[in-house]
Write an enzyme that holds these catalytic residues in place. Structure first.
Site, short mmCIF file in Angstrom:
data_model
loop_
_atom_site.label_atom_id
_atom_site.label_comp_id
_atom_site.label_asym_id
_atom_site.label_seq_id
_atom_site.Cartn_x
_atom_site.Cartn_y
_atom_site.Cartn_z
N THR A 197 0.85 -1.19 0.00
CA THR A 197 0.00 0.00 0.00
C THR A 197 0.88 1.22 0.00
O THR A 197 1.91 1.23 0.67
CB THR A 197 -0.85 0.06 1.30
OG1 THR A 197 -1.60 -1.14 1.42
CG2 THR A 197 -1.78 1.25 1.31
N ARG A 225 -12.03 -9.74 -2.56
CA ARG A 225 -11.67 -9.11 -1.27
C ARG A 225 -11.32 -7.62 -1.49
O ARG A 225 -10.60 -7.26 -2.40
CB ARG A 225 -10.48 -9.83 -0.67
CG ARG A 225 -10.03 -9.31 0.70
CD ARG A 225 -8.88 -8.33 0.59
NE ARG A 225 -8.35 -7.96 1.90
CZ ARG A 225 -7.49 -6.98 2.09
NH1 ARG A 225 -7.05 -6.26 1.10
NH2 ARG A 225 -7.04 -6.70 3.31
N VAL A 226 -11.86 -6.79 -0.63
CA VAL A 226 -11.52 -5.36 -0.64
C VAL A 226 -11.02 -5.01 0.75
O VAL A 226 -11.60 -5.42 1.76
CB VAL A 226 -12.75 -4.51 -1.00
CG1 VAL A 226 -12.47 -3.03 -0.79
CG2 VAL A 226 -13.16 -4.76 -2.46
N GLY A 227 -9.94 -4.26 0.81
CA GLY A 227 -9.36 -3.89 2.10
C GLY A 227 -9.81 -2.52 2.56
O GLY A 227 -10.86 -2.01 2.15
N ASP A 228 -9.01 -1.90 3.39
CA ASP A 228 -9.36 -0.61 3.98
C ASP A 228 -9.06 0.57 3.06
O ASP A 228 -9.66 1.64 3.21
CB ASP A 228 -8.57 -0.41 5.28
CG ASP A 228 -7.05 -0.44 5.04
OD1 ASP A 228 -6.60 -1.37 4.35
OD2 ASP A 228 -6.35 0.46 5.52
N THR A 248 -2.02 1.72 6.80
CA THR A 248 -1.46 0.65 5.99
C THR A 248 -1.41 -0.61 6.86
O THR A 248 -1.49 -0.53 8.08
CB THR A 248 -0.05 1.01 5.46
OG1 THR A 248 0.45 -0.05 4.65
CG2 THR A 248 0.92 1.30 6.58
N GLY A 249 -1.29 -1.74 6.21
CA GLY A 249 -1.27 -3.00 6.97
C GLY A 249 -2.55 -3.78 6.77
O GLY A 249 -3.21 -3.65 5.73
N GLY A 251 -5.85 -4.66 6.32
CA GLY A 251 -7.01 -3.82 6.07
C GLY A 251 -8.25 -4.20 6.85
O GLY A 251 -9.02 -3.33 7.28
#
Ligand code: GLY
Length: 337
Positions: A197, A225-228, A248-249, A251
């Site tokens: 990210t 899949r969708v992260g933050d 970051t990291g 999500g």
């Protein structure tokens, strides 16, 4: 806005920037500043700085900054990134300006610069987020081109190795060059950085804040899949009266706690950026308990005065701070566990 009375009240509680960890840029006033996540932030900051030093808008700076990382053929941001477990690279990005305008894309395929599409969503649609096929259709309608299918050389190698076991096991601090291993080299053969990210926030000469965040998400994630990163308030939040923050990291855990919105609300209460990030991280640690050791999460934040700070869950996160042509340095963030 903070007035003098409020400032004095907070001072008496020891809650201003001077009272807590965080860094103050050398020049006061509307000295522009840009900060961004991980080693790759150094190169991204350089592009952002070109905008800021010419009194450009923070929004343009954060867009152009992270485009550098999206263009790199490295492993984890942009189309050169590691794919999902079905072998497709899917990208998420978000952007937010000083007027609380925001735009995002998620699960976007074959578009080189998702951050630019996110900005078009913000400026040319009544919506905040477009995903998947719809996001791609929109991108094409805005003049973006479909890149060829397939993986970068590095990603193909990684994917083949991953297929041998097909285990979903995110690697902590994969984004940091110090985390270099044979499986996850930090500086890749083409010279680009390995990271998942890039998040960036900036303050311009007019005193306005903006932020951006773009990612391929976790390598070998489930399809869809969708992260933050594309979720406003999780991966990115900007409040021009208070500050801007990016995450970051892992999500999923940033979403769970409304990460960057939490950081901004803490700054609104008077906490300096570094301390706000720390308090948010303490909340995450409480949620995760003993499982916190299995993940990495980090926040970086910038306030309206140009003060910045960061905090991460565990050792290994750094961020890049730029306040001038030859003032662009990496800072190791403090950590909780
Ligand atoms: N922080 C990036 C992601 O989890 O997708």
């Amino acid at each position: 806005m903070f007035n003098r009375r409020k400032f004095l009240q907070l001072s008496s509680l020891g809650l201003t920037a001077a009272g807590f960890s965080g860094f103050r840029p050398k020049t006061a006033g509307n000295q522009p500043i840009v900060i961004s996540t991980w080693d790759a932030g150094i190169d991204a900051n350089k592009a952002a700085w070109k905008v800021l030093r010419n009194k450009g808008r923070a929004l343009d700076a954060v867009e152009q900054g992270v485009m550098v990382t999206e263009s790199s053929q490295g492993c984890c941001v942009g189309l050169g990134a590691n794919p999902d477990r079905d072998g497709y690279v899917t990208l998420d990005a978000s952007i937010m300006d000083e007027f609380a305008n925001c735009g995002a894309v998620a699960f976007l395929e074959r578009i080189k610069h998702p951050i630019q599409v996110a900005r078009k969503v913000m400026e040319n649609t009544p919506h905040v987020m477009l995903v998947g096929e719809g996001a791609q259709q929109f991108a094409l309608s805005q003049g973006f081109v479909l890149e060829k299918e397939g993986l970068s050389k590095d990603a193909e190698t990684e994917y083949k190795k991953w297929l041998e076991k097909s285990e979903y096991k995110p690697v902590i601090n994969i984004e940091n060059k110090k985390h270099q291993t044979a499986f996850a080299p930090a500086r890749l053969s083409d010279g680009s950085w390995n990271h998942d990210t890039i998040g960036m926030v900036a303050l311009d000469a007019a005193g306005n804040l903006s932020g951006s965040c773009t990612t391929s998400g976790q390598g070998f994630k489930m399809r869809g899949r969708v992260g933050d990163s594309p979720i406003i308030g999780a991966g990115l939040f900007v409040d021009n009266e208070v500050g801007a923050a990016v995450a970051t990291g892992q999500g999923e855990d940033v979403i769970r706690m409304g990460g960057t919105h939490t950081v901004i609300e803490l700054m609104r209460q008077g906490y300096a950026p570094g301390q706000a990030c720390k308090k948010a991280m303490e909340r995450l640690l409480k949620i995760k308990g003993s499982k916190a050791k299995e993940i990495q999460v980090a926040f970086i934040a910038l306030n309206k005065n140009g003060e910045h700070g960061a905090y991460c869950l565990q050792k290994g996160f750094n961020y890049a701070v730029c306040t001038g042509d030859d003032q662009n340095t990496l800072i190791e963030a403090k950590y909780l566990i």
